[in-house]
Structures are given as structure tokens and as C-alpha cells.
Motif scaffolding. Structure first.
Motif, PDB file in Angstrom:
ATOM      1  N   LEU A   1       1.299   7.109  -6.607  1.00  0.00           N
ATOM      2  CA  LEU A   1       0.214   8.032  -6.940  1.00  0.00           C
ATOM      3  C   LEU A   1       0.527   9.455  -6.488  1.00  0.00           C
ATOM      4  N   VAL A   2       1.163   9.616  -5.352  1.00  0.00           N
ATOM      5  CA  VAL A   2       1.544  10.951  -4.884  1.00  0.00           C
ATOM      6  C   VAL A   2       2.573  11.568  -5.826  1.00  0.00           C
TER       7      VAL A   2
ATOM      8  N   LEU B   1       0.823  -1.206   0.000  1.00  0.00           N
ATOM      9  CA  LEU B   1       0.000   0.000   0.000  1.00  0.00           C
ATOM     10  C   LEU B   1       0.861   1.262   0.000  1.00  0.00           C
TER      11      LEU B   1
ATOM     12  N   PHE C   1       0.598   3.971  -3.026  1.00  0.00           N
ATOM     13  CA  PHE C   1       0.212   5.351  -2.737  1.00  0.00           C
ATOM     14  C   PHE C   1       1.363   6.326  -2.994  1.00  0.00           C
TER      15      PHE C   1
ATOM     16  N   GLN D   1       0.845  12.566  -9.037  1.00  0.00           N
ATOM     17  CA  GLN D   1       0.047  13.775  -8.848  1.00  0.00           C
ATOM     18  C   GLN D   1       0.940  15.009  -8.789  1.00  0.00           C
TER      19      GLN D   1
ATOM     20  N   ALA E   1       2.175  -1.693  -6.277  1.00  0.00           N
ATOM     21  CA  ALA E   1       1.792  -2.189  -4.952  1.00  0.00           C
ATOM     22  C   ALA E   1       2.033  -3.684  -4.837  1.00  0.00           C
TER      23      ALA E   1
ATOM     24  N   ALA F   1      -0.179   1.893 -10.395  1.00  0.00           N
ATOM     25  CA  ALA F   1      -0.067   1.902  -8.934  1.00  0.00           C
ATOM     26  C   ALA F   1      -0.377   0.526  -8.356  1.00  0.00           C
TER      27      ALA F   1
ATOM     28  N   PHE G   1      -3.799   4.256 -12.096  1.00  0.00           N
ATOM     29  CA  PHE G   1      -4.242   3.325 -11.056  1.00  0.00           C
ATOM     30  C   PHE G   1      -3.803   1.897 -11.359  1.00  0.00           C
TER      31      PHE G   1
END
Length: 86
Positions: free
Chosen positions: A38-39, A31, A35, A42, A66, A62, A59
Motif C-alpha cells: 500500500l505504501v 501485515l 502495508f 501510494q 499479505a 494488498a 486493498f
């Protein structure tokens, strides 16, 4: 002197982790890896601009990250724990 066993459930260094604890730890590291990706994506979108993939692609990537980071964590955690490097 008080009994120290009631304060925590941490094992001594060098004691192998239970399979359930290893799976939980690997899932949490997975996880964190997903994440973190994704950060970073972004942040890239905010600072630089577009990416070659859309949000669905992000996604999917990601999720792959993960799974990979969780698998790597599961594979090497017992080695690091045995060498007392955790």
C-alpha cells in the motif's frame, strides 16, 4: 552473578519455535507485506499518477499480498531458524 532467565524470553539459536510464535510471526510479516504494498502504491500514485485499479482493488491486492507473504513466512521460518539465519 544474576540469573539471565529473567531478562528475556528469547530461545537459543536452533531451538524450534512454538506453533503459536510461528503463527504470530507469520501474521506480522503478512501485515508488513500488505502495508508495504500500500505504501508503494501510494507513492506511485503521488509521483506517477493513476493505476489501472481503484482503491478497492488496491486493498484486495494488498490483502492477497499479505496472505501470500504470511504464508511464505510461515512455511520457511522454521528452516531459517534451524540454520540460525533469523
Amino acid at each position: 552473578m544474576a540469573d539471565d532467565s529473567a531478562e528475556g524470553t528469547a530461545d537459543r539459536p536452533g531451538v524450534p519455535a512454538t506453533p503459536r510464535a510461528r503463527v504470530r510471526s507469520a501474521a506480522l510479516w503478512g501485515l508488513v507485506g500488505g502495508f508495504a504494498f500500500l505504501v508503494l502504491a501510494q507513492g506511485y500514485l503521488l509521483v506517477i499518477g493513476g493505476l489501472p485499479v481503484g482503491y478497492v482493488g488496491l486493498f484486495v491486492l494488498a490483502g492477497g499480498i499479505a496472505v501470500a507473504s504470511g504464508g511464505i513466512a510461515y512455511a520457511v521460518e522454521h528452516r531459517l531458524h534451524a540454520k540460525r539465519r533469523t
